[in-house]
Design an enzyme around this catalytic site. Structure first.
Site, PDB file in Angstrom:
ATOM      1  N   SER A  42       0.696  -1.249  -0.050  1.00 18.47           N
ATOM      2  CA  SER A  42       0.053  -0.015   0.095  1.00 18.47           C
ATOM      3  C   SER A  42       0.910   1.199  -0.030  1.00 18.47           C
ATOM      4  O   SER A  42       0.389   2.438  -0.244  1.00 18.47           O
ATOM      5  CB  SER A  42      -0.957   0.052   1.327  1.00 18.47           C
ATOM      6  OG  SER A  42      -0.436  -0.139   2.428  1.00 18.47           O
ATOM      7  N   ASP A 348      -3.450   7.771   8.562  1.00 19.57           N
ATOM      8  CA  ASP A 348      -4.412   7.068   9.198  1.00 19.57           C
ATOM      9  C   ASP A 348      -3.814   5.887   9.968  1.00 19.57           C
ATOM     10  O   ASP A 348      -4.294   5.205  10.456  1.00 19.57           O
ATOM     11  CB  ASP A 348      -5.131   6.209   8.163  1.00 19.57           C
ATOM     12  CG  ASP A 348      -4.238   5.300   7.217  1.00 19.57           C
ATOM     13  OD1 ASP A 348      -3.173   5.306   7.550  1.00 19.57           O
ATOM     14  OD2 ASP A 348      -4.574   4.490   6.117  1.00 19.57           O
ATOM     15  N   HIS A 351      -0.454   4.697   7.145  1.00 20.02           N
ATOM     16  CA  HIS A 351       0.213   5.234   5.793  1.00 20.02           C
ATOM     17  C   HIS A 351       0.462   6.772   6.171  1.00 20.02           C
ATOM     18  O   HIS A 351      -0.292   7.491   6.993  1.00 20.02           O
ATOM     19  CB  HIS A 351      -0.920   5.095   4.516  1.00 20.02           C
ATOM     20  CG  HIS A 351      -1.484   3.726   4.688  1.00 20.02           C
ATOM     21  ND1 HIS A 351      -2.505   3.245   5.153  1.00 20.02           N
ATOM     22  CD2 HIS A 351      -0.663   2.855   3.880  1.00 20.02           C
ATOM     23  CE1 HIS A 351      -2.621   2.020   4.725  1.00 20.02           C
ATOM     24  NE2 HIS A 351      -1.571   1.724   4.111  1.00 20.02           N
TER      25      HIS A 351
END
Ligand code: NAG
Ligand code: NAG
Ligand code: NAG
Ligand code: NAG
Length: 381
Positions: A42, A348, A351
């Site tokens: 991610s 978050d 990230h």
């Protein structure tokens, strides 16, 4: 001739460094880097896992794209700043079936991806079904099919969305993966077991890179893994730690030590790969140092306290992830975003924000944290 080459390279370096992320065009000639092929999790997924499973929810994307853009951030990721820096469009995710353009590369990264295949499913634990070896399989398919279509297509509209077959060997191959192998390890193994698994993880990384080399890839830009022990999703739930559990920057020391050991072995393996793959240019990039540097100097770099989370609520075993609703103390809470994401490092809890990604990109693209210390524009494309 050598002097001229040096001056040209130096000029490119300086001009490109000064213009990271700016609107002005760089002096790098268009087409010097024809394409980027990216592999990872991610940290560099620009829409793969969102296309394969569920779309990202608002407020992801609010800062730059002004809509959820398949990225786990409020805006651009490091890979987006790399694309900008090389004057290339943002990478389309290979798994995305709508609105994609692969003329200048493709992104095989998927959120949750590991180097090693995991024995658990995405639905249970968020383990990506597209670990690195599968991402490389996707690349092999992509290369074969796009080459066939390019050579057989009569419509320019189709051709213009596919890479030129000869560009595959001149492209930049970027990697940012390993964090989830470590994170899964924390969940399922003791620290000793995880340490013992690192050589195998690093060897599987090398095997994937060797497969790409066999396919003709030559220029590799390899990010090491970040300071996982500094991720606020972990640190905000630490209460009354025993002395020494956290380091001077509030990060979980034992977790970072494992990331550092992974990076050391990855770096050594890259050195070894240089002799195994004589025609390859391999750059090892110390993203750990950049991220840790930012976290330890948050205030002086214009950010608030490094463990603040912009979007999401995590305390005492209760997690309401960014963009979700949940009940805390009998009250329903929506986890929206903070007033000014540009001052927060963590988007978050896991990230980074666009502002932090921009800062990190600025510190890695000029090569000052690379081995060898060569900027991303000076690679032998
Ligand atoms: C998955 O399970 C197999 C068989 O038990 C084991 O050999 C392998 O190491 C496991 N893989 C991971 C990543 O844990
Ligand atoms: C492209 O055009 C050639 C010659 O006109 C034709 O033989 C071929 O079938 C066409 N290919 C496709 C994919 O339509
Ligand atoms: C929930 O209650 C606990 C204990 O009273 C308190 O410490 C905590 O701050 C409360 N959480 C929220 C989000 O209000
Ligand atoms: C690279 O960029 C960073 C951030 O702007 C700067 O601190 C560093 O001195 C630069 N290094 C070189 C070699 O230009």
């Amino acid at each position: 001739m050598e002097i001229l080459r040096f001056v040209v390279a130096w000029t490119l370096l300086v001009s490109s460094v000064l213009r990271v992320g700016s609107e002005e065009p760089m002096t790098l000639a268009p087409g010097d880097v024809p394409a980027i092929y990216n592999f990872g999790d991610s940290n560099s997924d620009t829409g793969g896992i969102a296309a394969a499973f569920f779309p990202m929810a608002a407020p992801c994307g609010e800062t730059f794209f002004h809509r959820p853009s398949g990225r786990g951030s409020d805006g651009r990721l490091i890979i987006d700043f790399i694309a900008e820096h090389l004057k290339l469009p943002y990478l389309s995710a290979y798994l995305d079936s709508v609105g994609t353009n692969f003329q200048h590369g493709a992104n095989f990264a998927t959120g949750g991806a590991t180097i090693r295949r995991q024995n658990e499913s995405w639905f249970e634990n968020g383990a990506s079904p597209f670990p690195l070896d599968i991402q490389v399989e996707h690349y092999v398919q992509f290369k074969a099919r796009s080459t066939y279509l390019y050579n057989n297509a009569n419509e320019t509209s189709l051709k213009s969305r596919l890479p030129k077959p000869e560009d595959f060997s001149k492209a930049l191959y970027t990697f940012d993966i390993g964090q989830n192998d470590i994170a899964t390890g924390f969940r399922k193994m003791t620290d000793e077991q995880l340490r013992a698994a690192i050589p195998n993880i690093v060897n599987q990384f090398a095997a994937s890179l060797q497969q790409l080399y066999k396919e003709g890839a030559r220029v590799f830009w390899i990010h090491n893994t970040g300071p996982i022990g500094c991720l606020p999703v972990t640190t905000v739930s630490v209460h009354n730690p025993v002395p020494g559990y956290l380091d001077e920057n509030g990060c979980v020391r034992s977790q970072n030590e494992i990331a550092i050991e992974f990076n050391k072995q990855l770096n050594n393996r890259v050195v070894q790969l240089r002799t195994e793959l004589p025609q390859a240019a391999l750059t090892y990039v110390d993203v750990y140092a950049a991220k840790y540097g930012l976290i330890s100097n948050a205030k002086s770099q214009g950010f608030e306290e490094a463990h603040k989370i912009c979007c999401g609520h995590h305390e005492r075993g209760v997690s309401i992830w960014c963009g979700n609703k949940g009940i805390i103390n009998g009250t329903e809470i929506y986890s929206g975003s903070c007033p000014d994401p540009s001052t927060i490092i963590s988007w978050d809890g896991v990230h980074y924000t666009e502002a932090a990604n921009f800062w990190v990109a600025n510190h890695i693209l000029n090569g000052s944290l690379s081995d060898p210390p060569i900027s991303i524009t000076q690679q032998p494309y």
